[in-house]
Design a protein around this motif. Structure first.
Motif, PDB file in Angstrom:
ATOM      1  N   VAL A  53      -2.379  -8.681  11.080  1.00 13.65           N
ATOM      2  CA  VAL A  53      -1.740  -8.724  12.581  1.00 13.65           C
ATOM      3  C   VAL A  53      -1.860  -7.374  13.346  1.00 13.65           C
ATOM      4  O   VAL A  53      -2.179  -7.415  14.501  1.00 13.65           O
ATOM      5  CB  VAL A  53      -0.124  -8.828  12.004  1.00 13.65           C
ATOM      6  CG1 VAL A  53       0.502  -8.886  13.578  1.00 13.65           C
ATOM      7  CG2 VAL A  53       0.069 -10.315  11.492  1.00 13.65           C
ATOM      8  N   ASN A  54      -1.670  -6.140  12.733  1.00 16.28           N
ATOM      9  CA  ASN A  54      -1.544  -4.928  13.468  1.00 16.28           C
ATOM     10  C   ASN A  54      -2.666  -4.189  13.430  1.00 16.28           C
ATOM     11  O   ASN A  54      -3.419  -4.173  12.334  1.00 16.28           O
ATOM     12  CB  ASN A  54      -0.443  -4.023  12.773  1.00 16.28           C
ATOM     13  CG  ASN A  54       1.053  -4.929  12.962  1.00 16.28           C
ATOM     14  OD1 ASN A  54       1.226  -5.396  14.018  1.00 16.28           O
ATOM     15  ND2 ASN A  54       1.835  -4.920  12.073  1.00 16.28           N
ATOM     16  N   PRO A  55      -3.088  -3.431  14.557  1.00 17.45           N
ATOM     17  CA  PRO A  55      -4.152  -2.470  14.458  1.00 17.45           C
ATOM     18  C   PRO A  55      -4.041  -1.340  13.418  1.00 17.45           C
ATOM     19  O   PRO A  55      -2.757  -0.981  13.219  1.00 17.45           O
ATOM     20  CB  PRO A  55      -4.291  -2.052  15.774  1.00 17.45           C
ATOM     21  CG  PRO A  55      -2.860  -2.280  16.319  1.00 17.45           C
ATOM     22  CD  PRO A  55      -2.362  -3.479  15.671  1.00 17.45           C
ATOM     23  N   TYR A  56      -4.978  -0.708  12.893  1.00 21.29           N
ATOM     24  CA  TYR A  56      -4.928   0.235  11.853  1.00 21.29           C
ATOM     25  C   TYR A  56      -3.982   1.423  12.587  1.00 21.29           C
ATOM     26  O   TYR A  56      -3.187   1.902  11.623  1.00 21.29           O
ATOM     27  CB  TYR A  56      -6.235   0.724  11.712  1.00 21.29           C
ATOM     28  CG  TYR A  56      -6.458   1.856  10.579  1.00 21.29           C
ATOM     29  CD1 TYR A  56      -6.430   1.818   9.285  1.00 21.29           C
ATOM     30  CD2 TYR A  56      -6.348   3.331  11.167  1.00 21.29           C
ATOM     31  CE1 TYR A  56      -6.545   2.618   8.307  1.00 21.29           C
ATOM     32  CE2 TYR A  56      -6.372   4.295  10.167  1.00 21.29           C
ATOM     33  CZ  TYR A  56      -6.477   4.212   8.981  1.00 21.29           C
ATOM     34  OH  TYR A  56      -6.325   4.964   8.217  1.00 21.29           O
ATOM     35  N   TYR A  57      -4.077   1.772  13.711  1.00 25.19           N
ATOM     36  CA  TYR A  57      -3.444   2.995  14.035  1.00 25.19           C
ATOM     37  C   TYR A  57      -1.781   2.836  14.129  1.00 25.19           C
ATOM     38  O   TYR A  57      -1.269   3.825  14.360  1.00 25.19           O
ATOM     39  CB  TYR A  57      -3.953   3.322  15.652  1.00 25.19           C
ATOM     40  CG  TYR A  57      -3.793   2.480  16.632  1.00 25.19           C
ATOM     41  CD1 TYR A  57      -2.707   1.849  17.136  1.00 25.19           C
ATOM     42  CD2 TYR A  57      -4.831   1.632  17.152  1.00 25.19           C
ATOM     43  CE1 TYR A  57      -2.475   0.857  18.183  1.00 25.19           C
ATOM     44  CE2 TYR A  57      -4.926   0.797  18.290  1.00 25.19           C
ATOM     45  CZ  TYR A  57      -3.621   0.280  18.657  1.00 25.19           C
ATOM     46  OH  TYR A  57      -3.449  -0.595  19.666  1.00 25.19           O
ATOM     47  N   LEU A  58      -1.417   1.521  14.041  1.00 25.42           N
ATOM     48  CA  LEU A  58       0.159   1.424  14.024  1.00 25.42           C
ATOM     49  C   LEU A  58       0.930   2.065  12.866  1.00 25.42           C
ATOM     50  O   LEU A  58       1.717   2.982  13.184  1.00 25.42           O
ATOM     51  CB  LEU A  58       0.513   0.026  14.154  1.00 25.42           C
ATOM     52  CG  LEU A  58       1.979  -0.099  14.531  1.00 25.42           C
ATOM     53  CD1 LEU A  58       2.327   0.301  16.046  1.00 25.42           C
ATOM     54  CD2 LEU A  58       2.256  -1.758  14.450  1.00 25.42           C
ATOM     55  N   HIS A  59       0.451   2.204  11.704  1.00 27.57           N
ATOM     56  CA  HIS A  59       1.155   2.779  10.788  1.00 27.57           C
ATOM     57  C   HIS A  59       1.155   4.371  10.842  1.00 27.57           C
ATOM     58  O   HIS A  59       2.159   5.072  10.722  1.00 27.57           O
ATOM     59  CB  HIS A  59       0.602   2.586   9.494  1.00 27.57           C
ATOM     60  CG  HIS A  59       0.845   3.062   8.265  1.00 27.57           C
ATOM     61  ND1 HIS A  59       2.076   3.334   7.727  1.00 27.57           N
ATOM     62  CD2 HIS A  59       0.279   3.857   7.465  1.00 27.57           C
ATOM     63  CE1 HIS A  59       2.090   4.111   6.799  1.00 27.57           C
ATOM     64  NE2 HIS A  59       1.073   4.713   6.623  1.00 27.57           N
TER      65      HIS A  59
END
Length: 606
Positions: A53-59
């Motif tokens: 779901v999420n792009p890598y940079y979100l975390h």
């Protein structure tokens, strides 16, 4: 600490704007450095996804939010962005150091080393992992703060993982990371890690406690407001200005009480607490007198952590009183003490402008000094590491020498541990001990605040029985060394276990090497056969239509080779990025259908 990261638009530019909107205390120069680092991260990880779901940079941005709430410096925020970048972009290390400085590079390198450790493994690897993790703190304690922020964000976002993985991660957190946060004095982070761990390791207990706390919310508010009013009025008469915060204890603390007393959550009454914050240390003692004048204190429940701070720098007065027939826990501290209690050694960065003269420094922490003294010792034994973990992360007691010096020990330590904590020579000659003037057995667990006197004899020496009875790593290691050097009958079971483990590991490694050689021979034969049967070969160039003159990047996730079926898309920074047609990551790239182009290998007969 609560998860306040609730941003709907997760585009890179909006996330950066939200960061600066929430944390406006960095200088213009720091803001520019943070922006530069964020743009670098987004560029290097373009197209990478975490999960489905999420792009890598979100975390990394969520980790940076956690660190910024602790008001860490810009280098720590940037290290939060890059904390596991080396795993995805392994060739960026030198460039990162050149662009953002050696401090950032060192923090990232330290965090990456810890990230690769399998701390929940029940083998010798566990012992070595704990050693590397803890020793990483000596060089730059910010390594551990970045890792703690990473663990907290992962705990907040465990929902999508399978139950087995959730429990495994939660157990690691409760065994290692939450106690470590406590040792560093970060109370709010420790509490949240504990509560989240309980949610996944024992969901039934978590939901039961949550329900009990919620059902009694109105009743609790009325009860606490009455107590708060009485304290305010009494403090006002004495001319003392106070802030009073009421709260229910965090869930894990309640769970521990349930286990200790063998009761259900609904049967516990001391679930409530008040925190009184004043301006001066002297006012703390005046306020404890006021509180004990209003309500009867419970016997044995008063603790003075101001006169005798905890090893992590924590200071406060604790008491439990009987208020309207129910136990009520009250903490009294100054604002400076409260900042240290919430942020621990992080207050070193919180007050880096020099506004706090009482901040806790990393080099003053007991855990840092313990690690420095242990760093040069022979720490290659698994059982010893279990002792080390308990020494550094377990509960602690404070006992006194007859001269009044304070000795900090792990709980359950005995007089032999105490003797070695004073000096190795005292430990080697111990024959007896007194606690508060009374003779005690050497193996009797010491109690908090006891005055302990050690009796020695010139003819005494360490024994196998002492080795089996001590609890601290220092005592155990010193006794072991003496017995190895002086007692030919001593059998080091730990060493035998280590040798057996090494033998098994070597046998396994040999089998793996032989198996890999077999696979390499098989693969080489298949490639040779494939090459022989091929009708033509490829130059490796990519064609779009009839043209080959393009900037091309090969995706590292699937690493397409000449002859594979391929697809491509237009990247903002890397030209045309080529994936294998069956690459799972390709379909997860944002707007990939709009950016896709038809590509093929340029086929030419040799």
């Amino acid at each position: 600490m609560q998860d306040e990261f609730n941003i709907q638009d997760i585009s890179p530019q909006n996330l950066l704007q939200e960061f600066f909107k929430n944390f406006d205390f960095y200088t213009e120069e720091e803001n520019q450095k943070i922006s530069k680092a964020w743009n670098y991260l987004v560029e290097k990880t373009e197209g990478l996804m975490r999960g489905q779901v999420n792009p890598y940079y979100l975390h990394p941005m969520r980790v940076a939010f956690i660190l910024a709430k602790g008001k860490f410096d810009a280098d720590t925020i940037i290290a939060g962005f890059f904390h596991n970048l080396f795993e995805q972009v392994p060739d960026c290390e030198q460039e990162l150091g050149e662009l953002f400085g050696q401090d950032v590079l060192n923090i990232c390198s330290g965090t990456t080393k810890i990230s690769t450790l399998k701390i929940n493994s029940k083998t010798m690897q566990q012992a070595d992992s704990i050693r590397k993790m803890l020793f990483a703190m000596i060089d730059d304690i910010r390594v551990i703060f970045v890792k703690l922020a990473d663990r907290l964000d992962r705990m907040r976002n465990l929902k999508g993982l399978d139950e087995s993985t959730q429990k495994s991660i939660a157990k690691e957190v409760i065994d290692i990371w939450a106690p470590l946060a406590g040792r560093l004095g970060i109370g709010d982070l420790k509490n949240e890690l504990e509560d989240l761990s309980l949610k996944y390791t024992n969901p039934d207990a978590f939901q039961q406690i949550k329900q009990i706390v919620s059902l009694k919310k109105d009743e609790r508010n009325e009860y606490l407001q009455s107590a708060v009013k009485k304290i305010f009025m009494s403090a006002q008469k004495m001319g003392i200005e106070v802030q009073i915060k009421s709260r229910a204890k965090h869930f894990y603390s309640i769970y521990q009480k349930m286990k200790k007393r063998n009761k259900e959550a609904g049967e516990l009454y001391d679930l409530l607490a008040l925190r009184i914050i004043c301006k001066q240390e002297s006012e703390c003692y005046t306020l404890i007198g006021i509180v004990h004048g209003l309500w009867k204190p419970l016997d044995g429940r008063f603790k003075d952590y101001i006169a005798m701070p905890k090893a992590n720098g924590y200071q406060s007065l604790h008491t439990t009183v009987l208020c309207e027939g129910k136990p009520l826990e009250i903490q009294i501290r100054t604002q400076e003490m409260h900042n240290v209690a919430e942020h621990g050694v992080a207050s070193h960065w919180l007050y880096k402008k020099g506004t706090n003269h009482d901040m806790v420094k990393a080099q003053d922490l007991s855990i840092i000094n313990q690690l420095k003294s242990l760093r040069s010792e022979n720490l290659d034994n698994e059982n010893f590491f279990e002792q080390l973990k308990d020494d550094l992360l377990g509960d602690e007691i404070f006992v006194f020498t007859p001269a009044g010096d304070v000795i900090q020990l792990p709980s359950n330590s005995n007089a032999i541990d105490f003797a070695y904590a004073i000096h190795s020579a005292v430990g080697e000659k111990i024959v007896g001990a007194k606690a508060d003037g009374k003779i005690i057995q050497l193996t009797t667990p010491l109690q908090n605040t006891q005055v302990v006197e050690i009796l020695t004899s010139p003819g005494a020496h360490p024994t196998q029985n002492q080795y089996n009875q001590v609890h601290t790593s220092k005592a155990r290691q010193k006794i072991r060394n003496w017995l190895l050097a002086n007692d030919p009958t001593f059998v080091d079971k730990d060493l035998l276990q280590k040798q057996q483990a090494e033998k098994e590991a070597n046998n396994l490694h040999s089998k793996q090497v032989e198996h890999q050689k077999y696979l390499d021979r098989k693969e080489k034969g298949e490639k040779s056969k494939k090459k022989k049967n091929a009708e033509d070969t490829f130059t490796g160039k990519i064609k779009i239509g009839k043209n080959t003159n393009f900037l091309i990047s090969i995706a590292k996730c699937c690493n397409p080779q000449k002859g594979d079926e391929i697809v491509g898309y237009v990247s903002r920074f890397k030209g045309i990025v080529i994936h294998r047609k069956d690459c799972f990551a390709f379909g997860k790239i944002r707007d990939v259908q709009k950016r896709a182009v038809e590509v093929e290998w340029d086929q030419k007969l040799e």
